[in-house]
Design a protein around this motif. Structure first.
Motif, short mmCIF file in Angstrom:
data_model
loop_
_atom_site.label_atom_id
_atom_site.label_comp_id
_atom_site.label_asym_id
_atom_site.label_seq_id
_atom_site.Cartn_x
_atom_site.Cartn_y
_atom_site.Cartn_z
N PHE A 36 8.85 9.94 -6.16
CA PHE A 36 8.21 10.06 -6.11
C PHE A 36 7.47 9.43 -7.56
CE2 PHE A 36 6.15 14.06 -6.81
CZ PHE A 36 5.44 14.36 -7.35
N THR A 37 6.22 8.28 -8.40
CA THR A 37 6.00 8.36 -9.17
C THR A 37 4.62 8.33 -10.12
OG1 THR A 37 5.72 5.64 -9.24
CG2 THR A 37 8.06 6.22 -9.43
N ILE A 38 4.89 8.22 -11.06
CA ILE A 38 3.26 7.64 -11.16
C ILE A 38 2.38 6.86 -11.04
CG2 ILE A 38 1.72 8.13 -13.61
CD1 ILE A 38 3.10 9.22 -15.52
N GLU A 39 2.98 6.20 -11.09
CA GLU A 39 2.42 4.40 -10.39
C GLU A 39 1.93 5.00 -8.94
OE1 GLU A 39 4.19 3.46 -13.71
OE2 GLU A 39 4.94 4.67 -12.37
N ASP A 40 2.81 5.86 -8.02
CA ASP A 40 2.64 6.21 -6.72
C ASP A 40 1.62 7.12 -7.36
OD1 ASP A 40 4.87 5.04 -5.35
OD2 ASP A 40 5.60 6.96 -6.25
N ILE A 41 1.61 8.38 -8.21
CA ILE A 41 -0.05 9.32 -8.04
C ILE A 41 -1.31 8.84 -8.05
CG2 ILE A 41 -0.77 11.70 -9.31
CD1 ILE A 41 2.10 12.04 -10.38
N CYS A 42 -1.03 7.72 -9.18
CA CYS A 42 -2.65 6.82 -9.15
C CYS A 42 -3.04 6.12 -8.16
CB CYS A 42 -1.78 5.94 -10.43
SG CYS A 42 -1.53 6.60 -11.87
N GLU A 43 -1.86 5.79 -7.28
CA GLU A 43 -2.63 4.76 -6.16
C GLU A 43 -3.20 6.05 -5.21
OE1 GLU A 43 -0.35 1.85 -2.31
OE2 GLU A 43 0.83 2.28 -4.69
N ALA A 45 -5.03 8.02 -5.75
CA ALA A 45 -5.95 8.94 -5.86
C ALA A 45 -6.82 8.31 -6.90
CB ALA A 45 -5.04 9.89 -7.86
N GLY A 46 -6.03 6.66 -6.54
CA GLY A 46 -7.45 5.22 -6.90
C GLY A 46 -7.37 5.60 -8.60
N PHE A 47 -6.52 5.88 -8.97
CA PHE A 47 -6.93 5.43 -10.95
C PHE A 47 -5.56 4.56 -11.33
CE2 PHE A 47 -6.76 10.29 -10.92
CZ PHE A 47 -5.03 9.74 -11.22
N SER A 48 -5.77 4.14 -12.60
CA SER A 48 -5.01 3.77 -13.88
C SER A 48 -3.89 4.39 -14.05
CB SER A 48 -5.16 3.43 -14.21
OG SER A 48 -5.93 3.65 -15.26
N ARG A 49 -2.35 4.14 -14.40
CA ARG A 49 -1.76 4.75 -15.02
C ARG A 49 -2.82 5.44 -16.29
NH1 ARG A 49 3.99 5.15 -15.47
NH2 ARG A 49 4.31 5.19 -17.48
#
Length: 203
Positions: A36-43, A45-49
């Motif tokens: 997974f990527t940081i972008e996956d985490i952001c998606e 959790a519902g916040f931006s990079r």
């Protein structure tokens, strides 16, 4: 109103952090850190990079649940430096205050342990945090006690206390929700005090 708005923001922040960490831990345990990527985490959790890096320094820290503190600990560090109580007791108080501010339940230690077993990079990152924490504790002890930089007394105290912290986390992995961070840490310190002050000969 002046108190409720910050509290609401803190709750939203805590919820977002919890969702990010839960996602990162689950994916690491199931498929590894590279799945997974940081972008996956952001998606998830519902916040931006950008917000991610306000919370975490790295993807590994998201798995560990270790937040960026920046200057957030200035008040508790100042209280430690100003205190003239027992050094070890004050280190316990400082560490408990930091842990509480992190808002990462010790019950989650078992999940972190599973992530570490699945992904060695997580252990490497944790060891780096422990090293940084011991260096930071050394500097605080030097400032509090008026020692010169590199004074072996400060270094020794920080290393000993770092051992207590490692033992506390290791025990938390197995004890989980049945014990608190503070209870385990204080019990370890009490055991060490009893050991070093005992006058009985070993059997």
């Amino acid at each position: 109103m002046s108190e409720s708005a910050p509290n609401a923001r803190e709750r939203r922040r805590a919820n977002a952090v919890a969702e990010a960490t839960a996602f990162a831990q689950a994916r690491t345990i199931e498929h590894g850190l590279a799945s997974f990527t940081i972008e996956d985490i952001c998606e998830a959790a519902g916040f931006s990079r950008r917000t991610f890096f306000n919370y975490f320094a790295s993807k590994e820290d998201a798995v560990l649940g270790i937040l960026q503190t920046r200057d957030r600990d200035d008040d508790i560090e100042a209280a430690f430096i100003a205190s003239r109580g027992d050094l070890i007791d004050d280190l316990v108080t400082l560490s408990v205050a930091r842990w509480t501010r992190q808002a990462v339940p010790l019950a989650d230690a078992a999940t972190v342990g599973a992530a570490i077993k699945s992904e060695p990079k997580i252990l490497t990152r944790m060891l780096s945090h422990i090293h940084d924490s011991e260096q930071g504790a050394t500097a605080l002890i030097e400032q509090r006690e008026g020692y010169e930089a590199g004074d072996p007394r400060a270094v020794t105290a920080a290393l000993i206390f770092g051992t207590f912290m490692r033992m506390t986390f290791d025990e938390g992995i197995t004890a989980g929700q049945h014990a608190s961070f503070e209870d385990i840490l204080r019990a370890r310190v009490q055991l060490a005090r009893a050991l070093f002050t005992s006058t009985e000969s070993p059997s």
